[in-house]
Design a protein around this motif. Structure first.
Motif, PDB file in Angstrom:
ATOM      1  N   VAL A   1    -104.282 -10.487 -24.488  1.00  0.00           N
ATOM      2  CA  VAL A   1    -103.860 -11.865 -24.774  1.00  0.00           C
ATOM      3  C   VAL A   1    -105.086 -12.765 -24.629  1.00  0.00           C
ATOM      4  O   VAL A   1    -105.740 -12.762 -23.583  1.00  0.00           O
ATOM      5  N   PRO A   2    -105.410 -13.523 -25.661  1.00  0.00           N
ATOM      6  CA  PRO A   2    -106.618 -14.351 -25.586  1.00  0.00           C
ATOM      7  C   PRO A   2    -106.475 -15.491 -24.576  1.00  0.00           C
ATOM      8  O   PRO A   2    -105.361 -15.908 -24.240  1.00  0.00           O
ATOM      9  N   LEU A   3    -107.607 -15.967 -24.122  1.00  0.00           N
ATOM     10  CA  LEU A   3    -107.622 -17.116 -23.224  1.00  0.00           C
ATOM     11  C   LEU A   3    -107.046 -18.344 -23.930  1.00  0.00           C
ATOM     12  O   LEU A   3    -107.198 -18.498 -25.142  1.00  0.00           O
ATOM     13  N   VAL A   4    -106.441 -19.204 -23.157  1.00  0.00           N
ATOM     14  CA  VAL A   4    -105.974 -20.483 -23.687  1.00  0.00           C
ATOM     15  C   VAL A   4    -107.206 -21.346 -23.936  1.00  0.00           C
ATOM     16  O   VAL A   4    -108.078 -21.465 -23.083  1.00  0.00           O
ATOM     17  N   LYS A   5    -107.287 -21.917 -25.114  1.00  0.00           N
ATOM     18  CA  LYS A   5    -108.447 -22.759 -25.452  1.00  0.00           C
ATOM     19  C   LYS A   5    -108.022 -24.151 -25.901  1.00  0.00           C
ATOM     20  O   LYS A   5    -108.797 -24.880 -26.494  1.00  0.00           O
ATOM     21  N   SER A   6    -106.777 -24.509 -25.605  1.00  0.00           N
ATOM     22  CA  SER A   6    -106.276 -25.832 -25.967  1.00  0.00           C
ATOM     23  C   SER A   6    -106.179 -26.701 -24.714  1.00  0.00           C
ATOM     24  O   SER A   6    -106.502 -26.260 -23.612  1.00  0.00           O
ATOM     25  N   GLY A   7    -105.721 -27.918 -24.892  1.00  0.00           N
ATOM     26  CA  GLY A   7    -105.574 -28.832 -23.764  1.00  0.00           C
ATOM     27  C   GLY A   7    -106.890 -29.020 -23.038  1.00  0.00           C
ATOM     28  O   GLY A   7    -107.956 -29.076 -23.659  1.00  0.00           O
ATOM     29  N   PRO A   8    -106.859 -29.080 -21.711  1.00  0.00           N
ATOM     30  CA  PRO A   8    -108.100 -29.289 -20.963  1.00  0.00           C
ATOM     31  C   PRO A   8    -109.054 -28.103 -21.031  1.00  0.00           C
ATOM     32  O   PRO A   8    -110.232 -28.233 -20.719  1.00  0.00           O
ATOM     33  N   TYR A   9    -108.545 -26.950 -21.484  1.00  0.00           N
ATOM     34  CA  TYR A   9    -109.392 -25.759 -21.607  1.00  0.00           C
ATOM     35  C   TYR A   9    -110.360 -25.880 -22.786  1.00  0.00           C
ATOM     36  O   TYR A   9    -111.261 -25.061 -22.916  1.00  0.00           O
ATOM     37  N   ARG A  10    -110.207 -26.897 -23.602  1.00  0.00           N
ATOM     38  CA  ARG A  10    -111.202 -27.179 -24.657  1.00  0.00           C
ATOM     39  C   ARG A  10    -112.488 -27.695 -24.039  1.00  0.00           C
ATOM     40  O   ARG A  10    -113.553 -27.570 -24.624  1.00  0.00           O
ATOM     41  N   PHE A  11    -112.374 -28.296 -22.858  1.00  0.00           N
ATOM     42  CA  PHE A  11    -113.504 -28.982 -22.233  1.00  0.00           C
ATOM     43  C   PHE A  11    -114.106 -28.224 -21.051  1.00  0.00           C
ATOM     44  O   PHE A  11    -115.306 -28.324 -20.803  1.00  0.00           O
ATOM     45  N   LEU A  12    -113.270 -27.503 -20.322  1.00  0.00           N
ATOM     46  CA  LEU A  12    -113.719 -26.772 -19.137  1.00  0.00           C
ATOM     47  C   LEU A  12    -113.098 -25.380 -19.129  1.00  0.00           C
ATOM     48  O   LEU A  12    -111.953 -25.215 -19.541  1.00  0.00           O
ATOM     49  N   ARG A  13    -113.829 -24.412 -18.613  1.00  0.00           N
ATOM     50  CA  ARG A  13    -113.286 -23.058 -18.513  1.00  0.00           C
ATOM     51  C   ARG A  13    -112.200 -22.979 -17.437  1.00  0.00           C
ATOM     52  O   ARG A  13    -111.221 -22.263 -17.578  1.00  0.00           O
ATOM     53  N   HIS A  14    -112.389 -23.731 -16.340  1.00  0.00           N
ATOM     54  CA  HIS A  14    -111.450 -23.692 -15.222  1.00  0.00           C
ATOM     55  C   HIS A  14    -111.052 -25.111 -14.803  1.00  0.00           C
ATOM     56  O   HIS A  14    -111.397 -25.559 -13.700  1.00  0.00           O
ATOM     57  N   PRO A  15    -110.316 -25.835 -15.638  1.00  0.00           N
ATOM     58  CA  PRO A  15    -109.990 -27.225 -15.286  1.00  0.00           C
ATOM     59  C   PRO A  15    -109.121 -27.346 -14.035  1.00  0.00           C
ATOM     60  O   PRO A  15    -109.258 -28.316 -13.286  1.00  0.00           O
ATOM     61  N   ASN A  16    -108.253 -26.382 -13.784  1.00  0.00           N
ATOM     62  CA  ASN A  16    -107.405 -26.480 -12.594  1.00  0.00           C
ATOM     63  C   ASN A  16    -108.236 -26.463 -11.321  1.00  0.00           C
ATOM     64  O   ASN A  16    -107.950 -27.193 -10.376  1.00  0.00           O
ATOM     65  N   TYR A  17    -109.283 -25.652 -11.304  1.00  0.00           N
ATOM     66  CA  TYR A  17    -110.139 -25.605 -10.119  1.00  0.00           C
ATOM     67  C   TYR A  17    -110.879 -26.928  -9.935  1.00  0.00           C
ATOM     68  O   TYR A  17    -111.064 -27.382  -8.809  1.00  0.00           O
ATOM     69  N   ALA A  18    -111.308 -27.531 -11.031  1.00  0.00           N
ATOM     70  CA  ALA A  18    -111.974 -28.834 -10.941  1.00  0.00           C
ATOM     71  C   ALA A  18    -111.015 -29.880 -10.369  1.00  0.00           C
ATOM     72  O   ALA A  18    -111.409 -30.721  -9.551  1.00  0.00           O
TER      73      ALA A  18
END
Length: 166
Positions: free
Chosen positions: A101-118
């Motif tokens: 299953v590919p990584l999600v690349k939409s939403g905040p994942y367009r800008f950061l690889r790990h936005p939740n950690y940020a």
């Protein structure tokens, strides 16, 4: 006293709700053939976050709430909702890899690889600052940085080995 109690109650209920959601999503992902990676650090991560919240319950009640830091914290909550809405049933507090299953690349994942950690980095600092506890913010931020260095290394290695991360 009630603003600090209300804010701590909000955060506590939010975190408990997230644990319920994470447990449900983890079970569903595992049932779909996913596997958990590096579970050995998970109890320490839970202890860190629980300690952060328990400590705030001990130190913050009755303290005034700084409106600037509260606004920053609430902005982070909006970003947290964006992450949850983007990941949907793939959001969990554990490192769960679903092969193929590919990584999600939409939403905040367009800008950061790990936005939740940020977002978590910001939360761990800003909530204590909202209560006027800068040393608490620094101390737990340093502990969280240590935890994230372990977690990010494990997660990125797992994603790379699953050929999801290039």
């Amino acid at each position: 006293m009630w603003p600090s109690i209300a804010l701590l109650t909000f955060v506590t209920l939010q975190r408990l709700g997230e644990l319920v959601l994470a447990r449900r999503n983890t079970a569903a992902l595992l049932a779909r053939g996913a596997r958990e990676v590096a579970p050995e650090h998970y109890p320490a991560m839970v202890a860190l976050h629980a300690g952060w919240l328990v400590g705030l319950w001990l130190l913050a009640p009755g303290r005034p709430v700084d409106l600037f830091w509260l606004a920053v914290f609430m902005g982070l909550q909006a970003l947290r909702l964006w992450v949850l809405a983007t990941l949907k049933d793939r959001w969990t507090t554990r490192i769960i890899i679903l092969p193929g299953v590919p990584l999600v690349k939409s939403g905040p994942y367009r800008f950061l690889r790990h936005p939740n950690y940020a977002i978590v980095v910001g939360e761990i600092a800003t909530l204590p600052l909202a209560f006027g506890l800068p040393l608490y913010a620094i101390g737990f931020s340093l502990l969280n940085a240590c935890m994230l260095s372990i977690r990010l290394k494990a997660e990125n290695a797992a994603l790379k080995s699953a050929m999801i991360l290039k």
